[in-house]
Enzyme design. Structure first.
Site, PDB file in Angstrom:
ATOM      1  N   PRO A   1      37.057  31.451  35.958  1.00  0.00           N
ATOM      2  CA  PRO A   1      36.279  31.180  37.163  1.00  0.00           C
ATOM      3  C   PRO A   1      36.165  29.680  37.410  1.00  0.00           C
ATOM      4  O   PRO A   1      35.920  28.898  36.497  1.00  0.00           O
ATOM      5  CB  PRO A   1      34.904  31.771  36.857  1.00  0.00           C
ATOM      6  CG  PRO A   1      35.133  32.770  35.775  1.00  0.00           C
ATOM      7  CD  PRO A   1      36.256  32.181  34.960  1.00  0.00           C
TER       8      PRO A   1
ATOM      9  N   LYS B   1      31.825  36.968  33.090  1.00  0.00           N
ATOM     10  CA  LYS B   1      32.928  36.320  32.366  1.00  0.00           C
ATOM     11  C   LYS B   1      32.351  35.395  31.297  1.00  0.00           C
ATOM     12  O   LYS B   1      31.228  34.896  31.428  1.00  0.00           O
ATOM     13  CB  LYS B   1      33.781  35.483  33.327  1.00  0.00           C
ATOM     14  CG  LYS B   1      34.348  36.236  34.505  1.00  0.00           C
ATOM     15  CD  LYS B   1      35.701  36.783  34.193  1.00  0.00           C
ATOM     16  CE  LYS B   1      36.287  37.459  35.422  1.00  0.00           C
ATOM     17  NZ  LYS B   1      37.710  37.562  35.367  1.00  0.00           N
TER      18      LYS B   1
END
Length: 112
Positions: free
Chosen positions: A2, A32
């Site tokens: 990300p 994540k």
């Protein structure tokens, strides 16, 4: 994986703390590991939105496996976060979402 790019026309006070909080928030929102999250901030940028220089922000969220059917929820959560942290009205925030293919994202001499 990300990556959050944030560009705003305001000065961000306590930028290091904001970066750390942003990293944790993105990891939590996307589910994540924070060890893969990158945050890039550009404050005091020359931006005009809706014909005014009032506080505003452009966010670009890029992540492998970004749940495209959840972008409305992601938008709400990101806008709330930016509003809470930087006091930017949510109507003055644009967000771009990217879900690249794994072979189009490089890291550590390879791709995902």
């Amino acid at each position: 994986m990300p990556l959050l790019n944030l560009t705003t026309n305001i000065k961000i006070p306590e930028k290091q703390s904001f970066l750390e909080m942003s990293s944790l928030t993105i990891a939590n929102i996307l589910g994540k590991p924070e060890s893969y999250v990158m945050i890039h901030v550009e404050d005091e940028a020359s931006i005009i939105f809706s014909g005014t220089h009032q506080p505003c922000a452009l966010l670009q969220l890029k992540s492998l496996g970004l749940p495209e059917n959840s972008t409305a929820d992601l938008s709400s959560r990101l806008c709330d976060f930016i509003h809470q942290q930087l006091a930017i009205d949510t109507s003055r925030i644009y967000i771009e979402f990217y879900n690249p293919e794994r072979h189009m994202w490089g890291w550590d001499k390879r791709t995902f």
